[in-house]
Design an enzyme around this catalytic site. Structure first.
Site, mmCIF file in Angstrom:
data_model
loop_
_atom_site.group_PDB
_atom_site.id
_atom_site.type_symbol
_atom_site.label_atom_id
_atom_site.label_comp_id
_atom_site.label_asym_id
_atom_site.label_seq_id
_atom_site.Cartn_x
_atom_site.Cartn_y
_atom_site.Cartn_z
ATOM 1 N N ASP A 261 12.866 -7.300 -11.867
ATOM 2 C CA ASP A 261 12.094 -8.448 -11.375
ATOM 3 C C ASP A 261 11.682 -9.273 -12.593
ATOM 4 O O ASP A 261 10.981 -8.776 -13.474
ATOM 5 C CB ASP A 261 10.867 -7.917 -10.615
ATOM 6 C CG ASP A 261 10.052 -9.021 -9.966
ATOM 7 O OD1 ASP A 261 10.189 -10.198 -10.371
ATOM 8 O OD2 ASP A 261 9.255 -8.692 -9.072
ATOM 9 N N ASP B 149 14.961 -13.844 -8.347
ATOM 10 C CA ASP B 149 14.619 -13.142 -9.603
ATOM 11 C C ASP B 149 14.487 -11.638 -9.411
ATOM 12 O O ASP B 149 13.961 -10.953 -10.263
ATOM 13 C CB ASP B 149 13.316 -13.697 -10.183
ATOM 14 C CG ASP B 149 12.097 -13.154 -9.473
ATOM 15 O OD1 ASP B 149 12.158 -12.955 -8.240
ATOM 16 O OD2 ASP B 149 11.099 -12.902 -10.162
ATOM 17 N N GLU B 150 14.949 -11.142 -8.275
ATOM 18 C CA GLU B 150 14.645 -9.749 -7.957
ATOM 19 C C GLU B 150 15.880 -9.071 -7.388
ATOM 20 O O GLU B 150 16.571 -9.641 -6.542
ATOM 21 C CB GLU B 150 13.545 -9.762 -6.887
ATOM 22 C CG GLU B 150 12.677 -8.570 -6.884
ATOM 23 C CD GLU B 150 11.684 -8.656 -5.728
ATOM 24 O OE1 GLU B 150 11.523 -7.643 -5.051
ATOM 25 O OE2 GLU B 150 11.110 -9.721 -5.486
HETATM 26 P P1 TTP Z 1 7.862 -13.013 -7.774
HETATM 27 O O1 TTP Z 1 8.824 -12.097 -8.471
HETATM 28 O O2 TTP Z 1 7.046 -12.467 -6.645
HETATM 29 O O3 TTP Z 1 6.831 -13.608 -8.825
HETATM 30 P P2 TTP Z 1 7.040 -14.039 -10.312
HETATM 31 O O4 TTP Z 1 8.412 -13.735 -10.813
HETATM 32 O O5 TTP Z 1 6.639 -15.469 -10.443
HETATM 33 O O6 TTP Z 1 5.951 -13.187 -11.055
HETATM 34 P P3 TTP Z 1 5.955 -11.632 -11.376
HETATM 35 O O7 TTP Z 1 7.246 -11.076 -10.841
HETATM 36 O O8 TTP Z 1 5.874 -11.545 -12.875
HETATM 37 O O9 TTP Z 1 4.743 -11.098 -10.702
HETATM 38 O O10 TTP Z 1 8.631 -14.273 -7.228
HETATM 39 C C1 TTP Z 1 9.719 -14.857 -7.940
HETATM 40 C C2 TTP Z 1 9.737 -16.350 -7.799
HETATM 41 O O11 TTP Z 1 9.762 -16.703 -6.421
HETATM 42 C C3 TTP Z 1 8.493 -17.008 -8.354
HETATM 43 O O12 TTP Z 1 8.619 -17.316 -9.733
HETATM 44 C C4 TTP Z 1 8.331 -18.205 -7.479
HETATM 45 C C5 TTP Z 1 8.940 -17.832 -6.172
HETATM 46 N N1 TTP Z 1 7.868 -17.533 -5.199
HETATM 47 C C6 TTP Z 1 7.459 -18.532 -4.340
HETATM 48 O O13 TTP Z 1 7.983 -19.627 -4.400
HETATM 49 N N2 TTP Z 1 6.458 -18.277 -3.440
HETATM 50 C C7 TTP Z 1 5.848 -17.060 -3.361
HETATM 51 O O14 TTP Z 1 4.943 -16.854 -2.533
HETATM 52 C C8 TTP Z 1 6.295 -16.018 -4.250
HETATM 53 C C9 TTP Z 1 5.649 -14.652 -4.218
HETATM 54 C C10 TTP Z 1 7.291 -16.309 -5.143
HETATM 55 MG MG MG Z 2 9.250 -11.892 -10.524
#
Ligand code: TTP
Ligand code: MG
Length: 374
Positions: A13, A108-109
């Site tokens: 992630d 991103d996951e």
């Molecule tokens: P996440 O992996 O949940 O968040 P992140 O990568 O920003 O932060 P981290 O993993 O370090 O906690 O989500 C990945 C991307 O998806 C995030 O950069 C933006 C998008 N996203 C949204 O647009 N809305 C949301 O509610 C979430 C959770 C993520």
């Molecule tokens: Mg993330």
């Protein structure tokens, strides 16, 4: 902990993905609170915030206005999906050099099944995770957090354990202790409403959840209770499923209290629709059918669909379809437990992105409706 199918699973992630990309591409933003999302003066929500902004309490899905109040010095940026998508593809190419068993969950996951490379040797799996993280940094200047374990659920718990830039291994011997200390909200399948229900029961951590019998969990949550019973024991046999063909994009939410308040429902629908629109934009797809799903207070499920001639991508057009569908269902005058929105009949988006898709009602075909009761 017992596990029927011992595998070596990685969950990766990216850290603060959209915000990190913006900081990478504009050095002025590095070290500063950055919020990617909607208009801070408007009704948009935060997509993500850099770790500098998170310190002020800013988080994903929060209204941008509230984020601005919490962190007035933040730099607000609109998302650049094309850039994030290109980076996502670049990173997925790295994963595919290790295994074809790559299951993307979001841009991103991802889950990887690397059992064919390391067998059940999680230490060897961690070496691979380290190598992958290193390649991601070298090729993209972005950091990822990695979780390594013997199933998907635990790999995901592991990757969240030390963010940002973390690497966490959960072995079968460690699983029990990890799950004991895990807040119930972090267990796969536990959303806000389930979490609130557990809090009412005085259940905050995995160790407390594990005291509940299978029968009690089934009584409380139906079939999902069985899954929770297994998950909190570290059991999860779901395989890593590469490149599932996507049939629909949807979002749903359960009300904390069953409601008959139309305004509340419309606000929730709009929020769900924003999330669906964003996901469609990320995937560069749009769909010709939109479905409203309602679960009544007695758990009966009803869906109503509308198909249109021009694929739906933006919030306004979707809400235009959803409002009358909701109106029809609310005529039944029953309390609502859950609302969901799904777009199906998917196709690649024409042009540069769904946000610009223009819809005119006259182009829309007749509604088709379907009612299914469970
Ligand atoms: P996440 O992996 O949940 O968040 P992140 O990568 O920003 O932060 P981290 O993993 O370090 O906690 O989500 C990945 C991307 O998806 C995030 O950069 C933006 C998008 N996203 C949204 O647009 N809305 C949301 O509610 C979430 C959770 C993520
Ligand atoms: Mg993330």
């Amino acid at each position: 902990m017992q596990e029927q199918h011992q595998r070596a699973i990685l969950h990766l992630d990216l850290d603060a993905f959209y915000a990190s990309v913006e900081q990478r591409d504009n050095p002025v933003l590095r070290g500063r609170p950055v919020i990617v999302g909607g208009d801070p003066q408007g009704r948009g929500v935060v997509a993500t915030a850099s770790y500098e902004a998170r310190r002020f309490g800013v988080h994903s899905a929060q209204p941008c206005r509230q984020a601005l109040q919490l962190c007035p010095d933040a730099v607000f940026l609109r998302p650049r999906f094309e850039v994030y998508r290109a980076i996502s593809q670049q990173i997925q190419a790295i994963y595919r050099r290790y295994t074809p068993l790559v299951e993307p969950l979001a841009l991103d996951e991802v889950y990887l099944d690397i059992t064919s490379i390391v067998g059940e040797d999680l230490a060897a799996a961690a070496q691979i995770a380290r190598a992958i993280k290193q390649e991601i940094v070298e090729q993209t200047q972005l950091t990822a957090s990695a979780g390594v374990s013997y199933n998907k659920m635990l790999a995901k718990v592991a990757s969240a354990h030390q963010k940002p830039n973390g690497l966490t291994v959960i072995t079968p011997q460690q699983a029990s202790a990890f799950l004991d200390a895990l807040p119930v909200g972090k267990i796969f399948g536990v959303g806000e409403v389930t979490e609130a229900k557990f809090k009412d029961l005085g259940i905050f951590y995995g160790r407390e959840l594990r005291q509940l019998s299978l029968e009690r969990l089934q009584e409380l949550f139906g079939k999902r209770g069985t899954d929770l019973y297994r998950f909190v024991r570290g059991e999860d046999n779901r395989p890593v499923e590469p490149e599932r063909e996507r049939k629909s994009v949807g979002q749903e939410t359960t009300f904390e209290r069953d409601t008959m308040d139309r305004e509340e429902m419309l606000a929730v629908l709009e929020h769900l629709t924003e999330q669906v629109a964003q996901r469609l934009a990320e995937l560069e797809i749009a769909g010709k059918t939109i479905t409203l799903k309602v679960r009544w207070h007695d758990f009966q499920l009803v869906t109503r669909s509308k198909s249109v001639a021009t694929p739906l991508g933006d919030v306004q057009a979707m809400m235009w379809c959803l409002r009358p569908l909701l109106g029809q269902l609310l005529a039944a005058n029953r309390p609502v437990h859950l609302l969901g929105v799904t777009v199906s009949n998917l196709m690649p988006q024409s042009g540069s992105g769904g946000r610009e898709l223009v819809q005119t009602p006259s182009l829309w075909g007749p509604a088709d409706e379907e009612v299914s009761e469970l």
